[in-house]
Design a protein around this motif. Structure first.
Motif, PDB file in Angstrom:
ATOM      1  N   VAL A  74       0.845  -1.190   0.000  1.00  0.00           N
ATOM      2  CA  VAL A  74       0.000   0.000   0.000  1.00  0.00           C
ATOM      3  C   VAL A  74       0.883   1.243   0.000  1.00  0.00           C
ATOM      4  O   VAL A  74       1.824   1.334   0.797  1.00  0.00           O
ATOM      5  CB  VAL A  74      -0.947   0.019   1.222  1.00  0.00           C
ATOM      6  N   LEU A  75       0.573   2.163  -0.899  1.00  0.00           N
ATOM      7  CA  LEU A  75       1.241   3.464  -0.918  1.00  0.00           C
ATOM      8  C   LEU A  75       0.370   4.459  -0.172  1.00  0.00           C
ATOM      9  O   LEU A  75      -0.798   4.641  -0.518  1.00  0.00           O
ATOM     10  CB  LEU A  75       1.470   3.932  -2.353  1.00  0.00           C
ATOM     11  N   ARG A  76       0.938   5.082   0.842  1.00  0.00           N
ATOM     12  CA  ARG A  76       0.218   6.093   1.619  1.00  0.00           C
ATOM     13  C   ARG A  76       0.649   7.479   1.174  1.00  0.00           C
ATOM     14  O   ARG A  76       1.837   7.812   1.226  1.00  0.00           O
ATOM     15  CB  ARG A  76       0.486   5.909   3.102  1.00  0.00           C
ATOM     16  N   ILE A  77      -0.332   8.262   0.745  1.00  0.00           N
ATOM     17  CA  ILE A  77      -0.073   9.639   0.319  1.00  0.00           C
ATOM     18  C   ILE A  77      -0.659  10.564   1.371  1.00  0.00           C
ATOM     19  O   ILE A  77      -1.861  10.518   1.660  1.00  0.00           O
ATOM     20  CB  ILE A  77      -0.704   9.922  -1.055  1.00  0.00           C
ATOM     21  N   ALA A  78       0.189  11.378   1.965  1.00  0.00           N
ATOM     22  CA  ALA A  78      -0.246  12.253   3.055  1.00  0.00           C
ATOM     23  C   ALA A  78      -1.258  13.275   2.563  1.00  0.00           C
ATOM     24  O   ALA A  78      -1.155  13.789   1.446  1.00  0.00           O
ATOM     25  CB  ALA A  78       0.951  12.952   3.670  1.00  0.00           C
ATOM     26  N   SER A  79      -2.258  13.560   3.375  1.00  0.00           N
ATOM     27  CA  SER A  79      -3.265  14.558   3.041  1.00  0.00           C
ATOM     28  C   SER A  79      -2.672  15.960   3.156  1.00  0.00           C
ATOM     29  O   SER A  79      -1.814  16.207   4.016  1.00  0.00           O
ATOM     30  CB  SER A  79      -4.470  14.434   3.966  1.00  0.00           C
ATOM     31  N   PRO A  80      -3.135  16.899   2.319  1.00  0.00           N
ATOM     32  CA  PRO A  80      -2.621  18.272   2.415  1.00  0.00           C
ATOM     33  C   PRO A  80      -2.904  18.912   3.771  1.00  0.00           C
ATOM     34  O   PRO A  80      -2.105  19.683   4.285  1.00  0.00           O
ATOM     35  CB  PRO A  80      -3.369  19.005   1.290  1.00  0.00           C
ATOM     36  N   THR A  81      -4.058  18.556   4.355  1.00  0.00           N
ATOM     37  CA  THR A  81      -4.410  19.089   5.677  1.00  0.00           C
ATOM     38  C   THR A  81      -4.444  17.931   6.668  1.00  0.00           C
ATOM     39  O   THR A  81      -5.356  17.094   6.625  1.00  0.00           O
ATOM     40  CB  THR A  81      -5.786  19.790   5.643  1.00  0.00           C
ATOM     41  N   PRO A  82      -3.471  17.832   7.564  1.00  0.00           N
ATOM     42  CA  PRO A  82      -3.433  16.722   8.524  1.00  0.00           C
ATOM     43  C   PRO A  82      -4.674  16.707   9.413  1.00  0.00           C
ATOM     44  O   PRO A  82      -5.262  17.747   9.715  1.00  0.00           O
ATOM     45  CB  PRO A  82      -2.165  17.003   9.346  1.00  0.00           C
ATOM     46  N   ALA A  83      -5.082  15.518   9.791  1.00  0.00           N
ATOM     47  CA  ALA A  83      -6.235  15.370  10.681  1.00  0.00           C
ATOM     48  C   ALA A  83      -5.903  15.900  12.070  1.00  0.00           C
ATOM     49  O   ALA A  83      -4.746  15.908  12.491  1.00  0.00           O
ATOM     50  CB  ALA A  83      -6.650  13.906  10.765  1.00  0.00           C
ATOM     51  N   ALA A  84      -6.950  16.364  12.762  1.00  0.00           N
ATOM     52  CA  ALA A  84      -6.765  16.893  14.109  1.00  0.00           C
ATOM     53  C   ALA A  84      -6.303  15.779  15.051  1.00  0.00           C
ATOM     54  O   ALA A  84      -6.772  14.642  14.969  1.00  0.00           O
ATOM     55  CB  ALA A  84      -8.066  17.508  14.614  1.00  0.00           C
ATOM     56  N   ALA A  85      -5.387  16.133  15.930  1.00  0.00           N
ATOM     57  CA  ALA A  85      -4.870  15.160  16.891  1.00  0.00           C
ATOM     58  C   ALA A  85      -5.929  14.821  17.934  1.00  0.00           C
ATOM     59  O   ALA A  85      -6.755  15.671  18.294  1.00  0.00           O
ATOM     60  CB  ALA A  85      -3.615  15.700  17.569  1.00  0.00           C
ATOM     61  N   VAL A  86      -5.929  13.585  18.400  1.00  0.00           N
ATOM     62  CA  VAL A  86      -6.872  13.145  19.428  1.00  0.00           C
ATOM     63  C   VAL A  86      -6.081  12.634  20.622  1.00  0.00           C
ATOM     64  O   VAL A  86      -4.988  12.080  20.471  1.00  0.00           O
ATOM     65  CB  VAL A  86      -7.815  12.049  18.893  1.00  0.00           C
ATOM     66  N   ASN A  87      -6.652  12.824  21.816  1.00  0.00           N
ATOM     67  CA  ASN A  87      -5.985  12.329  23.017  1.00  0.00           C
ATOM     68  C   ASN A  87      -6.251  10.828  23.171  1.00  0.00           C
ATOM     69  O   ASN A  87      -7.121  10.273  22.486  1.00  0.00           O
ATOM     70  CB  ASN A  87      -6.448  13.100  24.252  1.00  0.00           C
ATOM     71  N   PRO A  88      -5.511  10.145  24.045  1.00  0.00           N
ATOM     72  CA  PRO A  88      -5.677   8.687  24.177  1.00  0.00           C
ATOM     73  C   PRO A  88      -7.098   8.241  24.511  1.00  0.00           C
ATOM     74  O   PRO A  88      -7.561   7.207  24.013  1.00  0.00           O
ATOM     75  CB  PRO A  88      -4.696   8.332  25.303  1.00  0.00           C
ATOM     76  N   ILE A  89      -7.816   9.008  25.342  1.00  0.00           N
ATOM     77  CA  ILE A  89      -9.179   8.625  25.695  1.00  0.00           C
ATOM     78  C   ILE A  89     -10.087   8.697  24.470  1.00  0.00           C
ATOM     79  O   ILE A  89     -10.882   7.781  24.204  1.00  0.00           O
ATOM     80  CB  ILE A  89      -9.727   9.528  26.820  1.00  0.00           C
TER      81      ILE A  89
END
Length: 392
Positions: A74-89
């Protein structure tokens, strides 16, 4: 010495013998082990899923309906706008959105500052033409881009991965293993909430009818008879129409409201026998409030039967939820449900992958329901004082 052992045995509480009978029941302990494992899987959820996106909904069209054990690059191509970070919970509860696009490939070659890939041949089409990507388009931080073999090595290590779908993929190209794991959470969640609702409603209705008797008992008995005569599916449809909604929480409430009658019947019967006991008559003579008599003196004596009924209802709730989701009346897409997965496999029953899509969630349903039934039978025997202990 024998006298001391007899005195020690005489001072043991009834709960000791209940635990011993349960531990000595091997089928019940096997069922308990399966249930504990299922609870751990449900709690960990996204942390142990190969596809940790919300609802395990990361589908790839080119790899739809693949058999168990299918592997690809699988080739992963990064999105132009990264997804928002989420905390462990938040990650444990709802997963993390993907910040890349995945393209299954058969092979790849580097040509200077570009990467040429041969897309994977899909099920229903010829192989796509080779595609070329600039290395800057692939990486997540193009500002730190450096040309040369070093960047090619970074692409190979981080953006080209080998993925194995241990239980195959469904018709949308989603990982079946991830959706089965998340389906465990939904099945146990619906069972837990449904049992709580059924216990609350059943105890209130049964206790009121059994203790007060007369017109109250006739009214409660009539209500139980009416609800008992309505098929569960019809009652769930009526509740869904009344709430004007379909979804997980509607399924929780609907399943719970179809299972309280058995609890009410047992509670009513138990209270009819217990309220004639001398200690209940003494409490009434002393002026103890009726609410306290019911909740302090009557209901604690029914914990055993209620636990057994709750265990059986847990299994019934899982089956009802699976049936409702199979019919499209329970959990709604894209949330995974074992019953809905069986329906998706049933629609593909002519294909080889359809067999696995029906068989795998069906096995999960059967094993979990069997585990609760084994535990329920063990609890029933554990609360029976006539069954002797093998030792001690």
């Amino acid at each position: 010495m024998a006298v001391l052992q007899q005195n020690k045995a005489a001072t043991r509480p009834p709960s000791y013998y209940i635990r011993q009978r349960l531990v000595q029941n091997k089928p019940a302990m096997v069922g308990l082990g399966i249930i504990v494992l299922a609870i751990l899987v449900a709690i960990l959820g996204y942390a142990i899923m190969p596809d940790s996106t919300p609802n395990a909904n990361n589908g790839i069209v080119q790899i739809q309906k693949k058999n168990p054990g299918f592997a690809t690059q699988v080739l992963r191509i990064a999105s132009p706008t990264p997804a928002a970070a989420v905390n462990p919970i938040e990650f444990i509860l709802s997963g993390a959105p993907e910040d890349y696009t995945e393209i299954p490939i058969e092979s790849y070659t580097f040509k200077g500052d570009s990467l040429q890939v041969q897309p994977l041949r899909s099920n229903n089409a010829l192989a796509d033409q080779p595609r070329t990507f600039a290395l800057k388009e692939i990486i997540a931080d193009p500002e730190n881009y450096t040309a040369g073999s070093e960047m090619q090595q970074i692409i190979q290590d981080k953006y080209i991965q080998n993925k194995t779908y241990w239980l195959g993929t469904d018709k949308a190209g989603r990982d079946v293993l991830s959706r089965l794991i998340l389906g465990t959470r939904i099945s146990l969640g619906i069972g837990f909430v449904a049992v709580l609702i059924s216990l609350f409603v059943g105890i209130v209705v049964g206790a009121a009818g059994g203790y007060f008797g007369g017109r109250v008992d006739k009214l409660m008995t009539f209500l139980m008879t009416v609800v008992w005569s309505v098929p569960s599916i019809m009652l769930v449809i009526a509740i869904s129409l009344a709430l004007d909604s379909k979804g997980v929480w509607v399924a929780f409430v609907a399943v719970g409201l179809t299972m309280w009658v058995e609890v009410a019947r047992v509670v009513r019967g138990q209270i009819l026998g217990l309220k004639e006991k001398t200690y209940i008559e003494a409490a009434q003579v002393l002026g103890v409030p009726e609410k306290m008599i019911i909740f302090r003196h009557l209901l604690p004596n029914m914990i055993g039967p209620l636990i057994v009924i709750a265990t059986a209802n847990f299994a019934s709730a899982i089956l009802i939820e699976a049936g409702l989701s199979f019919l499209g009346l329970g959990v709604q897409p894209p949330a995974p449900s074992w019953g809905m997965m069986v329906n998706e496999g049933f629609q593909l029953i002519g294909a080889k992958a359809g067999l696995y899509l029906v068989l795998l969630p069906s096995l999960c349903i059967s094993i979990l329901v069997l585990a609760f039934n084994l535990l329920g039978n063990g609890l029933r025997d554990a609360y029976d004082p006539k069954i002797p202990l093998t030792n001690g």
